[in-house]
Design a protein around this motif. Structure first.
Motif, PDB file in Angstrom:
ATOM      1  N   LEU A 133      -9.369   1.312   2.276  1.00 32.21           N
ATOM      2  CA  LEU A 133      -8.250   0.828   1.469  1.00 32.21           C
ATOM      3  C   LEU A 133      -8.756   0.188   0.181  1.00 32.21           C
ATOM      4  O   LEU A 133      -9.948  -0.112   0.033  1.00 32.21           O
ATOM      5  N   ASP A 134      -7.856  -0.038  -0.760  1.00 34.86           N
ATOM      6  CA  ASP A 134      -8.180  -0.661  -2.035  1.00 34.86           C
ATOM      7  C   ASP A 134      -8.874  -2.012  -1.796  1.00 34.86           C
ATOM      8  O   ASP A 134      -8.539  -2.758  -0.881  1.00 34.86           O
ATOM      9  N   THR A 139      -1.043  -1.636  -4.396  1.00 30.57           N
ATOM     10  CA  THR A 139      -2.236  -0.797  -4.396  1.00 30.57           C
ATOM     11  C   THR A 139      -1.948   0.605  -3.882  1.00 30.57           C
ATOM     12  O   THR A 139      -0.999   0.822  -3.128  1.00 30.57           O
ATOM     13  N   VAL A 164       0.868  -1.172   0.000  1.00 33.98           N
ATOM     14  CA  VAL A 164       0.000   0.000   0.000  1.00 33.98           C
ATOM     15  C   VAL A 164       0.905   1.222   0.000  1.00 33.98           C
ATOM     16  O   VAL A 164       1.823   1.318   0.819  1.00 33.98           O
ATOM     17  N   SER A 216      -2.389   3.958   4.311  1.00 28.46           N
ATOM     18  CA  SER A 216      -2.420   2.866   5.287  1.00 28.46           C
ATOM     19  C   SER A 216      -2.841   3.312   6.679  1.00 28.46           C
ATOM     20  O   SER A 216      -3.163   2.476   7.520  1.00 28.46           O
ATOM     21  N   ILE A 249      -6.849  -5.158  -1.244  1.00 27.83           N
ATOM     22  CA  ILE A 249      -6.288  -5.325   0.096  1.00 27.83           C
ATOM     23  C   ILE A 249      -7.376  -5.775   1.074  1.00 27.83           C
ATOM     24  O   ILE A 249      -7.167  -6.702   1.872  1.00 27.83           O
TER      25      ILE A 249
END
Length: 694
Positions: A241-242, A230, A205, A234, A245
């Motif tokens: 988050l993506d 991604t 990330v 964080s 993930i």
């Protein structure tokens, strides 16, 4: 060479970013190799006839741009909708003519080719990004040592939550792939399965879209595995988050977290000040009177509940430490680069207590001061932690592996330093000890013991002091052997061991005030008659006063005048450097005391008794005292000592000064020599050669 071609052709578009354009061109090339069959003619290609023709060059450039667009459309969260290769057609064709002869997509199990390609790309991005954007990256020796020490298994989920350009992710992928290849037969289904596990179990990330693109390219050039790279913050809520993930590496699932988070360096502008982020963290709040931080849950409503005082700002590295421990799977392991001061500074004791209550400290490695030079001089360390299984308590006592890296294969300018052979000639091997440290740790991890040295040794968790000091230097066998030798004087007849501060009730140990003198400095004065000379710590330690600053005290405020008064020393003061290279000692001669203002970076030790002063000077100038002072030094950027450390320094004391008359005589001889040198220097400055010129 390809980058140089681009640079040499110039940039038709003033906004063009050569590094990112190199990334886009490489991605187009890789995509072409991926989608083109073995029998088909590649699209990423320019013939001699096309190269000579303006229309031909334009057609090839259009094709390459199309290849990049097709690739970018697969990753809409990384690439902007209208993102394009910014350099002009002529420049793009120059790059194509260089790259077309190379194959970037090797066989999946051709690890050596991948390693070579990935290493070349990482070196390219490190140099160009550092030059263009001032960004710096984790030393490759540190990356390799950390991955080796964490020893990820093939199926382990490995996460870097501050991924940068992908250095840790690609290194972990290479390490896992090597395990898969070494443990299986070529072409076997088992090898294919294991290589697939390697590809799909490395995650990154990174908040910068630009760096995510670079990391994706790095993974492609290392052998794929790019789907785990991604873009995101964080430190935000996990749910933000993506999706890759949150579905493949959510909270509680990473087996290994390996990272080098951004440091604030105590600079306000580099700290996290967003209250919506701070409220997600216990470390975003002020600890209670007992030093405990609030526990923040995943419940959104609970995050907004009262958890004490929210801080205005916090160092991002501390928030990353908390997030890594929270994100990690129970039973998982962490390797994290942090400022060295977090190991022993008193201001961090509550954070150490929190960490030790939640994790077992497997290893602590302090890194050489040149590790991140010439990008930054911040002193750093690596913490290796393991999180207990659910419902298992953190052990109360265990052995901690400790190491001090003293050679990192480069100097302060970033130039490589090579090891020497038995004849004193430079070899092709870097002069570094991180490989040795990693090997010693692996032996310790596998069998519970290893051959200790001055570089690698152990400490017991149960023996940490009240400050919870985790700095390996505090447990150095060499330095502690010195302390033990000094302590043995307590068992000798007619001797005892006390501290410097308790030698005599009239001893005073202090440092001057911190202050701003900028408004008083006179640059290159032609006449210093009415000016006041000021010496830095190094200037005062020199036997000749060559580095003098000059103050115009007529400009001084009342506060500045009081600071100058407090910074003056008295004849006979022992002066000890307390920052940078700590423990250097000098003596305040009559001229030094009468004439100069002295930096607060020198601790003053004032001893009224003449014999005791001479004995103490001899002691403080010894290697014994230097080792004892090193046991207490601390700091993230520079090493520091405080007056309290000098006050508490153990010193052997005889029942009668007659027992140590040779030492006292030697101390007095040094004092006399310093006084004579000071007088000679003053005479030379007044009556020397410069007087002829004047």
């Amino acid at each position: 060479m390809c980058h140089n071609r681009l640079y040499g052709r110039g940039m038709e578009n003033a906004d063009s970013d050569l590094t990112m354009d190199m990334v886009r061109i490489l991605l187009a090339k890789i995509y072409d190799e991926t989608v083109t069959s073995d029998t088909a003619y590649p699209h990423f290609w320019i013939t001699p006839e096309q190269y000579k023709s303006e229309d031909g060059r334009a057609a090839v450039a259009k094709t390459i741009r199309s290849l990049f667009h097709e690739y970018a459309e697969q990753y809409p969260t990384v690439f902007d909708k209208d993102e394009d290769i910014a350099v002009g057609d002529s420049t793009l064709v120059e790059a194509a003519s260089v790259l077309q002869d190379y194959s970037f997509v090797s066989r999946e199990d051709d690890a050596d080719d991948w390693d070579l390609m990935g290493a070349a790309y990482e070196q390219f991005t490190h140099v160009t990004l550092k030059r263009q954007q001032g960004q710096f990256f984790t030393n490759r020796l540190v990356v390799k040592a950390m991955v080796d020490m964490l020893d990820p298994d093939i199926a382990d989920k490995v996460l870097d939550p501050a991924g940068g350009s992908g250095g840790f992710a690609t290194a972990a992928f290479r390490y896992k792939r090597r395990k898969a290849i070494d443990g299986t037969k070529p072409g076997s289904p088992q090898r294919e399965r294991r290589l697939g596990l390697c590809k799909n179990s490395v995650f990154l990330v990174e908040i910068s879209k630009r760096l995510v693109k670079i990391a994706k390219t790095a993974m492609l050039l290392t052998g794929d595995g790019n789907t785990g790279m991604t873009q995101g913050n964080s430190l935000d809520k996990y749910s933000n988050l993506d999706g890759w993930i949150t579905s493949h590496c959510p909270k509680g699932t990473p087996d290994i977290i390996i990272t080098n988070p951004p440091f604030s360096g105590q600079k306000t502008e580099s700290m996290m000040m967003d209250p919506d982020i701070l409220k997600l963290f216990g470390f975003g709040h002020r600890p209670d009177p007992e030093g405990a931080f609030p526990t923040i849950t995943d419940d959104d409503d609970d995050r907004d509940a009262g958890h004490g005082t929210l801080l205005i700002r916090q160092a991002p590295e501390l928030l990353f430490l908390e997030r890594c421990i929270d994100w990690l799977k129970p039973g998982g392991r962490i390797g994290i680069v942090l400022p060295k001061g977090i190991l022993d500074n008193r201001t961090y004791i509550n954070y150490r207590r929190w960490m030790l209550s939640r994790c077992k400290v497997d290893a602590v490695v302090t890194l050489h001061k040149n590790t991140f030079e010439p990008d930054t001089g911040v002193r750093t360390c690596v913490l290796f932690l393991s999180k207990p299984l659910e419902d298992d308590p953190v052990p109360g006592d265990y052995t901690i592996f400790m190491a001090q890296s003293r050679r990192v294969g480069k100097d302060s300018k970033g130039e490589p330093v090579f090891a020497l052979d038995e004849k004193g000639s430079a070899t092709s091997e870097l002069d570094e000890d991180l490989t040795q440290i990693a090997e010693a740790y692996k032996t310790f991890r596998d069998i519970g013991t290893f051959t200790e040295s001055e570089t690698c040794f152990t400490a017991e968790r149960g023996e940490l002091d009240d400050n919870l000091n985790l700095n390996p230097q505090h447990y150095s066998p060499e330095l502690n052997a010195t302390l033990e030798k000094v302590s043995k004087f307590d068992d000798k007849p007619d001797w005892s061991v006390t501290t410097i501060g308790q030698l005599d009730k009239n001893i005073r140990i202090y440092m001057g005030p911190r202050w701003s003198s900028r408004s008083l400095v006179v640059e290159d004065p032609s006449d210093t008659t009415n000016l006041t000379p000021y010496l830095t710590a190094n200037g005062a330690l020199e036997q000749r006063r060559m580095t003098v600053k000059w103050f115009d005290m007529s400009r001084a405020t009342d506060k500045q005048k009081e600071c100058v008064r407090m910074l003056r020393v008295q004849k006979g003061d022992i002066l000890i450097s307390r920052s940078g290279t700590i423990g250097k000692v000098t003596y305040a001669t009559r001229i030094l005391a009468d004439k100069y203002v002295i930096s607060d970076d020198l601790v003053r030790v004032r001893v009224p008794d003449e014999n005791m002063r001479a004995y103490l000077l001899a002691f403080l100038m010894s290697s014994t005292a230097m080792n004892l002072m090193k046991l207490d030094e601390f700091g993230s950027v520079q090493q520091h000592l405080q007056p309290r450390h000098i006050w508490g320094l153990p010193v052997p004391v005889p029942d009668s000064w007659e027992q140590v008359s040779p030492i006292i005589d030697a101390g007095k001889g040094m004092i006399s020599a310093m006084e004579q040198t000071s007088l000679a220097d003053e005479s030379l400055r007044t009556n020397g050669f410069d007087s002829l010129i004047e």
